[in-house]
Write a protein that holds these residues in place. Structure first.
Motif, PDB file in Angstrom:
ATOM      1  N   THR A  82       0.754  -1.139   0.148  1.00  0.00           N
ATOM      2  CA  THR A  82      -0.101   0.020  -0.066  1.00  0.00           C
ATOM      3  C   THR A  82       1.004   1.156  -0.057  1.00  0.00           C
ATOM      4  OG1 THR A  82      -1.780  -1.210   1.285  1.00  0.00           O
ATOM      5  CG2 THR A  82      -1.731   1.106   1.265  1.00  0.00           C
ATOM      6  N   THR A  83       0.336   2.181  -0.764  1.00  0.00           N
ATOM      7  CA  THR A  83       1.162   3.417  -0.634  1.00  0.00           C
ATOM      8  C   THR A  83       0.304   4.721  -0.328  1.00  0.00           C
ATOM      9  OG1 THR A  83       0.570   4.157  -2.962  1.00  0.00           O
ATOM     10  CG2 THR A  83       2.610   2.770  -2.610  1.00  0.00           C
ATOM     11  N   ALA A  84       0.892   5.613   0.500  1.00  0.00           N
ATOM     12  CA  ALA A  84       0.044   6.933   0.640  1.00  0.00           C
ATOM     13  C   ALA A  84       0.494   7.981   0.049  1.00  0.00           C
ATOM     14  CB  ALA A  84      -0.138   7.224   2.399  1.00  0.00           C
ATOM     15  N   ASP A  85       0.202   8.640  -0.967  1.00  0.00           N
ATOM     16  CA  ASP A  85       0.775   9.504  -1.846  1.00  0.00           C
ATOM     17  C   ASP A  85       0.164  10.935  -1.847  1.00  0.00           C
ATOM     18  OD1 ASP A  85       2.153   7.830  -4.136  1.00  0.00           O
ATOM     19  OD2 ASP A  85       0.472   6.665  -3.519  1.00  0.00           O
ATOM     20  N   ALA A  86      -0.938  11.211  -1.076  1.00  0.00           N
ATOM     21  CA  ALA A  86      -1.247  12.690  -1.007  1.00  0.00           C
ATOM     22  C   ALA A  86      -2.315  12.691   0.077  1.00  0.00           C
ATOM     23  CB  ALA A  86      -2.194  13.116  -2.104  1.00  0.00           C
ATOM     24  N   VAL A  87      -2.373  13.854   0.905  1.00  0.00           N
ATOM     25  CA  VAL A  87      -3.277  14.049   2.214  1.00  0.00           C
ATOM     26  C   VAL A  87      -3.861  15.358   2.111  1.00  0.00           C
ATOM     27  CG1 VAL A  87      -1.276  14.825   3.402  1.00  0.00           C
ATOM     28  CG2 VAL A  87      -3.064  13.860   4.677  1.00  0.00           C
ATOM     29  N   VAL A  88      -5.153  15.246   2.751  1.00  0.00           N
ATOM     30  CA  VAL A  88      -5.964  16.551   2.748  1.00  0.00           C
ATOM     31  C   VAL A  88      -6.246  16.605   4.281  1.00  0.00           C
ATOM     32  CG1 VAL A  88      -7.996  17.603   1.779  1.00  0.00           C
ATOM     33  CG2 VAL A  88      -6.600  16.436   0.238  1.00  0.00           C
ATOM     34  N   ARG A  89      -6.419  17.916   4.734  1.00  0.00           N
ATOM     35  CA  ARG A  89      -6.915  18.024   6.065  1.00  0.00           C
ATOM     36  C   ARG A  89      -8.307  18.842   5.931  1.00  0.00           C
ATOM     37  NH1 ARG A  89      -3.141  18.001  10.512  1.00  0.00           N
ATOM     38  NH2 ARG A  89      -4.550  19.448  11.496  1.00  0.00           N
ATOM     39  N   HIS A  90      -9.305  18.352   6.732  1.00  0.00           N
ATOM     40  CA  HIS A  90     -10.644  19.050   6.452  1.00  0.00           C
ATOM     41  C   HIS A  90     -10.779  19.837   7.555  1.00  0.00           C
ATOM     42  CE1 HIS A  90     -11.294  16.428   2.805  1.00  0.00           C
ATOM     43  NE2 HIS A  90     -10.925  15.512   3.659  1.00  0.00           N
ATOM     44  N   THR A  91     -11.925  20.623   7.321  1.00  0.00           N
ATOM     45  CA  THR A  91     -12.107  21.620   8.603  1.00  0.00           C
ATOM     46  C   THR A  91     -12.815  20.797   9.815  1.00  0.00           C
ATOM     47  OG1 THR A  91     -14.175  22.347   7.382  1.00  0.00           O
ATOM     48  CG2 THR A  91     -12.197  23.764   7.172  1.00  0.00           C
ATOM     49  N   ASP A  92     -13.475  19.875   9.411  1.00  0.00           N
ATOM     50  CA  ASP A  92     -14.235  18.895  10.612  1.00  0.00           C
ATOM     51  C   ASP A  92     -13.283  18.086  11.418  1.00  0.00           C
ATOM     52  OD1 ASP A  92     -13.498  16.891   8.942  1.00  0.00           O
ATOM     53  OD2 ASP A  92     -15.634  16.440   8.833  1.00  0.00           O
ATOM     54  N   GLY A  93     -11.949  18.334  10.931  1.00  0.00           N
ATOM     55  CA  GLY A  93     -10.848  17.457  11.883  1.00  0.00           C
ATOM     56  C   GLY A  93     -10.491  16.039  11.250  1.00  0.00           C
ATOM     57  N   SER A  94     -11.290  15.831  10.086  1.00  0.00           N
ATOM     58  CA  SER A  94     -11.211  14.268   9.445  1.00  0.00           C
ATOM     59  C   SER A  94     -10.166  14.709   8.437  1.00  0.00           C
ATOM     60  CB  SER A  94     -12.326  13.940   8.995  1.00  0.00           C
ATOM     61  OG  SER A  94     -12.915  14.557   8.021  1.00  0.00           O
ATOM     62  N   PHE A  95      -9.389  13.765   7.863  1.00  0.00           N
ATOM     63  CA  PHE A  95      -8.541  13.734   6.949  1.00  0.00           C
ATOM     64  C   PHE A  95      -8.780  12.738   5.726  1.00  0.00           C
ATOM     65  CE2 PHE A  95      -6.921  13.786  11.253  1.00  0.00           C
ATOM     66  CZ  PHE A  95      -6.241  15.012  11.240  1.00  0.00           C
ATOM     67  N   THR A  96      -8.225  13.061   4.504  1.00  0.00           N
ATOM     68  CA  THR A  96      -8.444  12.297   3.420  1.00  0.00           C
ATOM     69  C   THR A  96      -6.867  11.784   3.058  1.00  0.00           C
ATOM     70  OG1 THR A  96     -10.589  12.886   2.701  1.00  0.00           O
ATOM     71  CG2 THR A  96      -9.352  11.909   1.049  1.00  0.00           C
ATOM     72  N   VAL A  97      -6.663  10.566   2.687  1.00  0.00           N
ATOM     73  CA  VAL A  97      -5.445  10.046   2.243  1.00  0.00           C
ATOM     74  C   VAL A  97      -5.800   9.401   0.911  1.00  0.00           C
ATOM     75  CG1 VAL A  97      -3.560   8.528   2.646  1.00  0.00           C
ATOM     76  CG2 VAL A  97      -4.506   9.734   4.612  1.00  0.00           C
ATOM     77  N   ALA A  98      -4.985   9.479  -0.331  1.00  0.00           N
ATOM     78  CA  ALA A  98      -5.310   9.058  -1.543  1.00  0.00           C
ATOM     79  C   ALA A  98      -3.853   8.256  -1.868  1.00  0.00           C
ATOM     80  CB  ALA A  98      -5.351   9.989  -2.434  1.00  0.00           C
ATOM     81  N   GLY A  99      -4.001   7.458  -2.401  1.00  0.00           N
ATOM     82  CA  GLY A  99      -2.815   6.315  -2.874  1.00  0.00           C
ATOM     83  C   GLY A  99      -2.825   5.238  -3.718  1.00  0.00           C
ATOM     84  N   SER A 100      -2.577   4.115  -3.262  1.00  0.00           N
ATOM     85  CA  SER A 100      -2.779   2.641  -4.165  1.00  0.00           C
ATOM     86  C   SER A 100      -2.565   1.690  -3.053  1.00  0.00           C
ATOM     87  CB  SER A 100      -1.763   2.624  -5.085  1.00  0.00           C
ATOM     88  OG  SER A 100      -0.365   2.337  -4.824  1.00  0.00           O
TER      89      SER A 100
END
Length: 406
Positions: free
Chosen positions: A221-239
């Motif tokens: 698994t890879t984690a290639d990008a990350v987004v921080r959201h205003t509600d305190g959660s996070f999104t990670v994109a990769g493969s």
């Protein structure tokens, strides 16, 4: 006394047939959208060689270049003419790499990378397999396996190193992306495991103090990008080529979109797959515009997809390309194009950088191309002061381009 007719058909009807026929033979301009002309990008400056430059960010009117040179992580600032303003060695370790960066609201530069474990910390055995997903320049006099601490450097806009924090891990690490807001910093990347490699996610507060590292996957698994959201959660994109949070692999490798809660729990995984193919999400903007590569059925394409906050795709495109893609904001995508694009007056004979711009509904509205000979897209930065900058590399030079005003 009634309407004139021709062989039993009224003249009015005949005229309408003639008009319809004319439209069918020669459609009105608005019936077939005119293909969009592709404008050339304008060279701003060159900033080094591909083996030394990891990427570029902007602080005020200065361009910050970061990477690794002679086995040492560095950052340096240049103006738009390429004139160097400052040059800073980030670390005094035997070897170090700087692989991702972001700039905060006051212009401070946060750089993520990897350094060796501090003396006295014994790495676990057996020695891990080196992880090097992007064929990044590994310091020649060091085993990549030594770089087992996630490191965060904070540099002021004036080029002063104002903080360094490290997080020792049990294996080799390679940070791929960093995201920040007023509440803190998130770093993602790849970490070696006994069975292969996994993604990782870690937060730091505004002083740089790291929290707990969350491992994503265990084998491939890879984690290639990350987004921080205003509600305190996070999104990670990769493969990923393994089951994640109960969601099984559909292709050979799937692109993955992972939601992480404030409590650092994986709450949702959405897989994007190609039959017997490979998919990777390389980038994700704060608006969840994702870019990535699709390799299937003997062809390679770039996928650009806009997702909603619940990870539902709202629009998507496929473009013939060399694969990797970078998305910027909610309106731009950058990749190396290898073929015709229906919306554009465009059919490159050789692989060529292409920046495609969309409107809010996902329609293609503009495009700009880089020169032939550029092999890879390294980044794109949108700044108030300098506008949109595109970073690409040829075999021997990293170049920064800007848009010619429309």
């Amino acid at each position: 006394g009634g309407p004139r007719s021709f062989a039993g058909i009224s003249v009015k009807r005949l005229l309408s047939f003639a008009l319809i026929a004319a439209f069918l033979i020669n459609p009105a301009a608005h019936a077939v959208p005119k293909k969009i002309a592709v404008k050339p990008l304008q060279l701003l400056t060159t900033v080094g060689t591909p083996d030394e430059v990891s990427g570029v960010v902007v602080s005020g009117k200065n361009i910050i270049v970061y990477g690794s040179k002679a086995a040492k992580a560095y950052a340096r600032a240049v103006d738009t003419t390429g004139k160097e303003l400052w040059n800073l060695s980030l670390d005094q370790s035997a070897a170090s790499i700087a692989t991702a960066a972001a700039v905060d609201s006051v212009g401070d530069i946060w750089i993520a990378g990897a350094t060796p474990l501090a003396l006295g910390l014994t790495p676990p055995s057996p020695a891990p397999t080196p992880v090097n997903p992007d064929n990044a320049s590994v310091p020649p006099n060091s085993a990549a396996g030594n770089l087992q601490a996630v490191t965060l450097w904070k540099v002021t806009a004036a080029g002063v190193l104002s903080g360094t924090t490290t997080l020792p891990t049990s294996s080799v690490v390679f940070p791929t992306s960093i995201s920040l807001d007023r509440n803190g910093v998130s770093v993602v990347g790849i970490v070696g495991t006994p069975r292969g490699s996994a993604g990782f996610f870690v937060n730091a507060d505004r002083t740089g103090l790291f929290g707990k590292l969350l491992q994503i996957g265990a084998v491939s698994t890879t984690a290639d990008a990350v987004v921080r959201h205003t509600d305190g959660s996070f999104t990670v994109a990769g493969s990923s080529s393994e089951t994640l949070a109960g969601k099984k692999v559909a292709g050979v490798t799937d692109g993955v979109l992972i939601k992480i809660s404030k409590a650092l729990k994986i709450t949702n995984v959405v897989r994007s797959s190609a039959v017997r193919g490979k998919r990777i999400w390389n980038s994700a903007s704060s608006t969840l515009l994702l870019g990535g590569e699709v390799v299937a059925g003997g062809k390679t394409e770039t996928a650009i997809t806009k997702f909603s906050s619940s990870f539902a795709p709202t629009w998507t495109y496929r473009f013939p390309s060399t694969g990797p893609a970078i998305t910027i904001g909610s309106t731009h995508a950058l990749f190396i194009s290898t073929g015709a694009t229906p919306q554009l007056s465009w059919n490159p004979r050789v692989a060529t950088p292409l920046l495609v711009s969309f409107d809010a509904k996902g329609a293609v509205v503009a495009a700009d191309s880089g020169p032939v000979g550029q092999k890879e897209v390294l980044g794109a930065v949108l700044s108030k002061e300098l506008g949109l900058l595109v970073v690409t590399s040829s075999a021997d030079t990293v170049s920064i381009f800007t848009l010619i005003p429309r």
